[in-house]
Design a protein around this motif. Structure first.
Motif, PDB file in Angstrom:
ATOM      1  N   GLU A 103       0.824  -1.200   0.000  1.00  0.00           N
ATOM      2  CA  GLU A 103       0.000   0.000   0.000  1.00  0.00           C
ATOM      3  C   GLU A 103       0.865   1.258   0.000  1.00  0.00           C
ATOM      4  OE1 GLU A 103      -0.154  -2.411   2.086  1.00  0.00           O
ATOM      5  OE2 GLU A 103      -2.108  -3.405   1.843  1.00  0.00           O
ATOM      6  N   PRO A 104       0.632   2.168  -0.951  1.00  0.00           N
ATOM      7  CA  PRO A 104       1.437   3.395  -0.971  1.00  0.00           C
ATOM      8  C   PRO A 104       1.106   4.284   0.228  1.00  0.00           C
ATOM      9  CG  PRO A 104      -0.310   3.485  -2.616  1.00  0.00           C
ATOM     10  CD  PRO A 104      -0.338   2.109  -2.064  1.00  0.00           C
ATOM     11  N   GLY A 105       2.105   4.990   0.714  1.00  0.00           N
ATOM     12  CA  GLY A 105       1.903   5.899   1.834  1.00  0.00           C
ATOM     13  C   GLY A 105       3.115   5.947   2.743  1.00  0.00           C
ATOM     14  N   PHE A 106       2.912   6.576   3.908  1.00  0.00           N
ATOM     15  CA  PHE A 106       3.966   6.747   4.916  1.00  0.00           C
ATOM     16  C   PHE A 106       3.658   5.793   6.069  1.00  0.00           C
ATOM     17  CE2 PHE A 106       5.784   9.349   8.547  1.00  0.00           C
ATOM     18  CZ  PHE A 106       7.103   9.061   8.235  1.00  0.00           C
ATOM     19  N   TRP A 107       4.577   4.861   6.369  1.00  0.00           N
ATOM     20  CA  TRP A 107       4.313   3.794   7.324  1.00  0.00           C
ATOM     21  C   TRP A 107       5.428   3.689   8.362  1.00  0.00           C
ATOM     22  CZ3 TRP A 107      -0.478   2.155   6.649  1.00  0.00           C
ATOM     23  CH2 TRP A 107      -1.024   2.198   5.362  1.00  0.00           C
ATOM     24  N   TRP A 108       5.109   2.925   9.426  1.00  0.00           N
ATOM     25  CA  TRP A 108       6.080   2.603  10.462  1.00  0.00           C
ATOM     26  C   TRP A 108       5.976   1.117  10.747  1.00  0.00           C
ATOM     27  CZ3 TRP A 108       6.062   0.337  15.269  1.00  0.00           C
ATOM     28  CH2 TRP A 108       7.227   0.502  16.040  1.00  0.00           C
ATOM     29  N   THR A 109       7.101   0.474  10.904  1.00  0.00           N
ATOM     30  CA  THR A 109       7.121  -0.953  11.211  1.00  0.00           C
ATOM     31  C   THR A 109       8.244  -1.240  12.189  1.00  0.00           C
ATOM     32  OG1 THR A 109       7.122  -3.169  10.220  1.00  0.00           O
ATOM     33  CG2 THR A 109       8.652  -1.551   9.299  1.00  0.00           C
ATOM     34  N   ASN A 110       8.527  -2.489  12.389  1.00  0.00           N
ATOM     35  CA  ASN A 110       9.598  -2.895  13.304  1.00  0.00           C
ATOM     36  C   ASN A 110      10.884  -2.149  12.940  1.00  0.00           C
ATOM     37  OD1 ASN A 110      11.609  -4.210  14.764  1.00  0.00           O
ATOM     38  ND2 ASN A 110      10.716  -6.227  14.484  1.00  0.00           N
ATOM     39  N   PRO A 111      11.418  -1.339  13.828  1.00  0.00           N
ATOM     40  CA  PRO A 111      12.608  -0.527  13.480  1.00  0.00           C
ATOM     41  C   PRO A 111      13.862  -1.348  13.224  1.00  0.00           C
ATOM     42  CG  PRO A 111      12.092  -0.321  15.809  1.00  0.00           C
ATOM     43  CD  PRO A 111      10.946  -1.060  15.202  1.00  0.00           C
ATOM     44  N   PHE A 112      13.873  -2.590  13.653  1.00  0.00           N
ATOM     45  CA  PHE A 112      15.050  -3.437  13.440  1.00  0.00           C
ATOM     46  C   PHE A 112      14.946  -4.250  12.148  1.00  0.00           C
ATOM     47  CE2 PHE A 112      14.617  -2.871  18.033  1.00  0.00           C
ATOM     48  CZ  PHE A 112      15.847  -2.321  18.338  1.00  0.00           C
ATOM     49  N   ALA A 113      13.883  -4.060  11.381  1.00  0.00           N
ATOM     50  CA  ALA A 113      13.687  -4.798  10.130  1.00  0.00           C
ATOM     51  C   ALA A 113      14.439  -4.120   8.985  1.00  0.00           C
ATOM     52  CB  ALA A 113      12.207  -4.897   9.789  1.00  0.00           C
ATOM     53  N   SER A 114      15.036  -4.937   8.129  1.00  0.00           N
ATOM     54  CA  SER A 114      15.693  -4.417   6.925  1.00  0.00           C
ATOM     55  C   SER A 114      14.642  -4.255   5.826  1.00  0.00           C
ATOM     56  CB  SER A 114      16.788  -5.383   6.456  1.00  0.00           C
ATOM     57  OG  SER A 114      17.743  -5.586   7.466  1.00  0.00           O
ATOM     58  N   LYS A 115      14.803  -3.221   4.998  1.00  0.00           N
ATOM     59  CA  LYS A 115      13.790  -2.889   3.996  1.00  0.00           C
ATOM     60  C   LYS A 115      14.420  -2.917   2.607  1.00  0.00           C
ATOM     61  CE  LYS A 115      11.914   0.178   7.504  1.00  0.00           C
ATOM     62  NZ  LYS A 115      13.046  -0.116   8.418  1.00  0.00           N
TER      63      LYS A 115
END
Length: 309
Positions: A103-115
């Motif tokens: 989904e397009p947009g501004f998100w937050w997830t697990n800060p220790f996850a690599s993207k």
């Protein structure tokens, strides 16, 4: 043992909401530190022992603020990311796939996850011109254009090292395999590369899809963009095509001329305009065929009779 990884949705929160929460925690920590420092000033003004205050109030405030910054605020900053339209972000947590955000947009997830960002947009692959022998052994040149897109980001990321290079190599391999199964052209109704372009395109798309299934790629369309005989036999094949075209044209002209002569004789016989014997019929047929099949305009010779009767 090989793992069959498939795409799954990842955990995510609205980035703007989390930005407000993280900002509020930072402000609260700063306010707590300011109160602690303000308390230190009061201690100095009253002449109390600074050591007692540091041991109790200031030390506690600094410890809480340090804990908040280290545990909450600073790590949370790396959890923010954005997703553009027709793109996806694959998330890994210490080497383990934890999902994909589409989904397009501004998100937050697990800060220790690599993207890792992967494009979902439709792309074209124009193959280079490949020289290969067709089903009859004639050397030909062939190329194709493949329209494709990623539909499973997990397979594209983890099934192969470089899915774009994999698409290019497998496309050229499929084109070669297709070319050796069909002749370039045939005089009859036998399927050929030149004679059934729609069926060839469908066959190429089907074979490509089977080869690229492992990478999570969907083949939207695949068509031949270049098809020709190799230069060493192109001139000879051109002469053969010209001869065939000339023969077909001559055949059609003769068939039309014979039909016109037959129609003329039948008309003369039906209207009883003139009675021709076999010799004159043969002469008339000969003259009409010469006129109708000649490449140049015929010059008629009119018989006006002899000088002496």
């Amino acid at each position: 043992m090989e793992q069959n990884i498939k795409e799954s949705p990842a955990f995510k929160l609205n980035g703007f909401v989390m930005l407000v929460i993280v900002g509020a925690i930072s402000v609260l920590g700063a306010w707590y530190l300011w109160n602690s420092i303000h308390g230190l000033e009061n201690v100095l003004q009253r002449g109390l022992k600074i050591a007692d205050f540091i041991d109790d109030s200031l030390a506690e405030g600094i410890a809480w603020l340090t804990a908040v910054l280290l545990v909450v605020v600073i790590p949370s900053i790396s959890g923010f990311f954005s997703v553009e339209p027709n793109k996806a972000v694959v998330l890994l947590f210490f080497g383990k796939y934890i999902g994909t955000v589409r989904e397009p947009g501004f998100w937050w997830t697990n800060p220790f996850a690599s993207k890792y960002q992967i494009s979902l947009r439709v792309r074209n692959f124009n193959s280079k011109i490949i020289k290969v022998n067709d089903a009859e052994g004639s050397p030909i040149e062939i190329a194709a254009v493949v329209v494709w897109r990623v539909v499973d980001t997990a397979k594209s990321k983890f099934a192969v090292d470089d899915y774009q290079e994999f698409v290019a190599i497998q496309s050229e391999t499929a084109i070669r395999a297709l070319a050796i199964r069909y002749p370039y052209d045939t005089p009859n109704d036998t399927p050929s590369l030149r004679g059934i372009p729609d069926e060839i395109a469908h066959s190429l798309k089907y074979e490509l899809q089977a080869r690229l299934e492992v990478t999570g790629v969907e083949v939207i369309e695949a068509r031949i963009s270049h098809l020709a005989y190799a230069p060493e036999i192109a001139q000879m094949m051109l002469r053969r095509q010209q001869a065939k075209a000339l023969i077909d044209a001559r055949r059609q002209i003769v068939e039309g001329a014979v039909g016109m002569v037959s129609e003329a004789l039948n008309r003369l016989s039906a209207d009883q305009m003139i009675d021709l014997d076999d010799e004159r019929k043969a002469s008339m047929i000969n003259n009409l065929l010469v006129v109708l099949t000649s490449e140049q305009t015929a010059q008629p010779v009119i018989n006006t009779g002899t000088l002496y009767n």
